[in-house]
Every structure is written in C-alpha cells, then in structure tokens.
Design an enzyme around this catalytic site. Sequence first.
Site: not given
Length: 269
Positions: A145, A159
């Site tokens: 990401s 995350y």
Amino acid sequence: MPSASPAPTPGYALVTGASSGIGERIAREYARRGVPLVLTARRAHRLHALAEELRAQVAVEVVAADLADPAAPAGLVEELDRRGVRIRILVNNAGYGMPGRYRSSDWADHAAFMQVMTTAVCELTWRLLPAIRADGRGRILNVASFAALMPAADGQTLYAPAKSFLLKFSEALALENADRGVHVTALCPGFTYSEFHDITGTRGRMRVSPGMWLQAEDVARAGIDGNERGQVLVVPGWRYRVLHAIVKLLPHRVAMGMMARNSRRVRPV
C-alpha cells in the site's frame, strides 16, 4: 518411432484474496494474458463464479481458504500438491483494514489481522519459493500500500506497519532470488475503488480528492507490468509518485505533522 514426451504443465499464478477488488482484477489480467490461475479466498461462491467466467480463457483451480487460520497456508500448498498444480507466480494480495485506534479492538482480532497480512504471506512464500525459483521465470507480487511509504496514520494502527513489512520483505526477496530469474515486486497503490472501505465501514466518511482515487484494473495492470519489468517497487498513479517524491524530501518531523493534520480528514477515528 518413440512417442513424444508430454508437454510440461504450465506454471500457475496463485492469487490470494481473489474474490474481489485488486485481487480479482489481478486474476482477470493474468487470465487475459493466458496465465492459468489458482484462486483462493474465504468466499468460495465468489471464487467459483469468477472461475467459471475465466475458464473461457485459461485453466482455473479454486481452493477456498481463510488465511486467518494458521493452518491454512500449509493446507493450501498440500492441496495444490495433491492436484499436481505447479505455481510459477505468487500474488500475496489477501488483506483488509481494521478501523479505529489500537485499544478499540480485541487482541484476538489484531492477531488474526497480522496472521493474514504478514504471517500467512511469509509462510506461503516460504513453501512455494522452491518451485518459483526452479521455474526460471518465477514471479512474486506482494500487494502492499502507499501507506508503506508514508508516516503511519492515526487509526488502523497495524495497517501501515504490516504494509511496510511487505515492502521490506519484497526488497529482501528480490535481492536473494535475482540469481534465479525471480522478479519480486511490492505494489503500493493509494486509495483504490474496491470493497475495502465498504467492509471497514469507512467509505461514507472518506474525504479524498476524486483525482486521488485509482481504478482497481489500472492498479492490477501496473503491478503485473512492473513485476514483469523487474521493478521492486511499483507506485500506480502519477499523483502518488509525485507525493512519494515530495515526502522523501521532507524532514520526518514535518511529514509526521502533515499526517497528524490529515488523518482525521481522510480517515476519521
């Protein structure tokens, strides 16, 4: 006259989290390129529906598995061995988000999250790496990401660390396996139209400029193309590449301050 030996079974691409979003689009893109597929995710009905569609283009195997189960990676590889399926390409895409601050979720939920996001990735890669190396054209595509390239945000505490791990893991694997022709890539997309924010229940609260949203099919194509070129890091979208270049030039204190100001605007907690 001696009979010709049978042609070797072509190497498959194993795509985790293939039932929706970027994983589904990666599967579709590989099918378009004629690469046979193994699709895995928790939602078997979605996998079978996708497989039926893609079988018009390539051979497709379906193995439903929940990677939050510590036994799932070994079970998945054992099932592939039983079916005689040889993996040439591994796409570690399965993942999700847990909105909220660290203490707002139970530890069991955090443990399951890290199992899916990091531990299962490591184990699947470890188990399949000998076959990927032996192929001579092996590929590993880890869907990380853009969060891995920025200071961590307020909320979804694990995350960004998990995605940062995938980036460093990809870099190490790329160096270790280059001598066998294996390309390893960390795909780092920004905000992408998919079910991600629907599942976390945050889509209605997202306040992101329309120009920063990416299409899942564009992300999939960029990741596969970059992987084939041997790029270790792929950042889809010119706006994100510019932002990445800017953030690298900023003092860490300034970048942290920028993230603190924007965390609640982009992802309220």
